[in-house]
Motif scaffolding. Structure first.
Motif, mmCIF file in Angstrom:
data_model
loop_
_atom_site.group_PDB
_atom_site.id
_atom_site.type_symbol
_atom_site.label_atom_id
_atom_site.label_comp_id
_atom_site.label_asym_id
_atom_site.label_seq_id
_atom_site.Cartn_x
_atom_site.Cartn_y
_atom_site.Cartn_z
ATOM 1 N N ILE A 1 -4.586 -3.925 -3.223
ATOM 2 C CA ILE A 1 -3.616 -4.020 -2.130
ATOM 3 C C ILE A 1 -3.765 -5.387 -1.434
ATOM 4 N N ASN B 1 0.807 -1.232 0.000
ATOM 5 C CA ASN B 1 0.000 0.000 0.000
ATOM 6 C C ASN B 1 0.835 1.276 0.000
ATOM 7 N N ARG C 1 -2.905 2.929 -4.369
ATOM 8 C CA ARG C 1 -4.308 2.512 -4.381
ATOM 9 C C ARG C 1 -4.483 1.124 -4.982
#
Lengths: 81, 177
Positions: free
Chosen positions: B108, B58, B66
């Motif tokens: 993620i 992340n 994102r």
């Protein structure tokens, strides 16, 4: 002679296409094809020293001679993994 | 009717997921790699399977990530995976490799690459697994586009040159450190 040129990642964005068809002179090298395209798309020029190339899905050298119907790929520095 | 029946699609999926080497859009399943690599030697011969999963993180270089999008020159990527498996066999005889890379959009925490190295002895399996991921990063024709808070950027790492013996030596050095 006609070849297909494939672009990946940022090079594709610059060229505005994933694939282009181009006429090339007999005996032309991959480097000659690249220089032609760099003339057409000046943002490609800075990549001259960092690209790799492939012919028909095998890594190639810029001084390799291309053949009629070849698929030539230009590859910016890779970032897999 | 579309050209592909559901059965054909399932078969394509199944072949990809049970192969030792694969690249495609499907989520990765490490258990399948472990099964495939285990089945590539006589039962009972292995003493170790070492696995690696590369995940979408992340954050990167101070940016809040994102999601990522991966693309590949898939036919060449498969040949490069074969080359990496061959280099691994040459360097660590008896080791076999399974290597799957995913392409397309990944969120993620999702896995982008999965590797399993099987060997009679653990030291070789650890080394081969590390070597394989280093080589993927050096020479596999795969690119990630990072979508972060405030923009997006293609990540550009190594100039891919499979014949660069210096890069290969560096991957071996890291693998055996």
């Amino acid at each position: 002679m006609r070849v297909t040129v494939r672009f990946f990642a940022r090079l594709r964005d610059i060229a505005g296409a994933a694939e282009l068809a181009r006429d090339v002179a007999p005996g032309a090298t991959i480097g000659a094809v690249w220089r032609e395209l760099a003339g057409e798309f000046p943002e490609l020029v800075p990549y001259e020293r960092s690209i790799s190339s492939a012919v028909n899905a095998d890594y190639a050298r810029m001084d390799d001679v291309v053949g009629d119907g070849d698929e030539i790929a230009f590859l910016p520095p890779v970032s897999g993994g | 009717m579309s050209g592909f029946s559901r059965t054909d699609r399932d078969l394509v999926y199944w072949e990809r997921m049970t192969s030792l080497l694969a690249i495609g859009p499907d989520p990765l399943d490490l258990d399948r790699l472990v099964t495939a690599v285990g089945a590539s030697a006589p039962a009972g011969a292995d003493g170790a399977v070492v696995t690696f999963l590369g995940l979408v993180r992340n954050h990167n270089l101070g940016r809040i990530v994102r999601h990522l999008e991966y693309e590949a020159y898939e036919p060449l990527a498969l040949k490069v995976f074969e080359r990496i498996a061959g280099e691994t066999r040459d360097r660590w005889p008896g080791v076999r490799l399974a290597l799957h890379h995913r392409v397309g959009r990944m969120e993620i925490g999702e896995a982008s690459v999965a590797i399993a190295a099987a060997s009679p002895h653990r030291a070789d399996a650890f080394a081969a697994c590390r070597y394989a991921i280093e080589r993927v990063k050096q020479i596999a024709p795969i690119w990630k586009r990072e979508f972060f808070e405030g923009g997006d950027v293609w990540i550009e790492g190594a100039t891919a040159n499979p014949d660069d013996t210096g890069a290969r030596s560096e991957a071996e050095r890291v693998a055996c450190a």
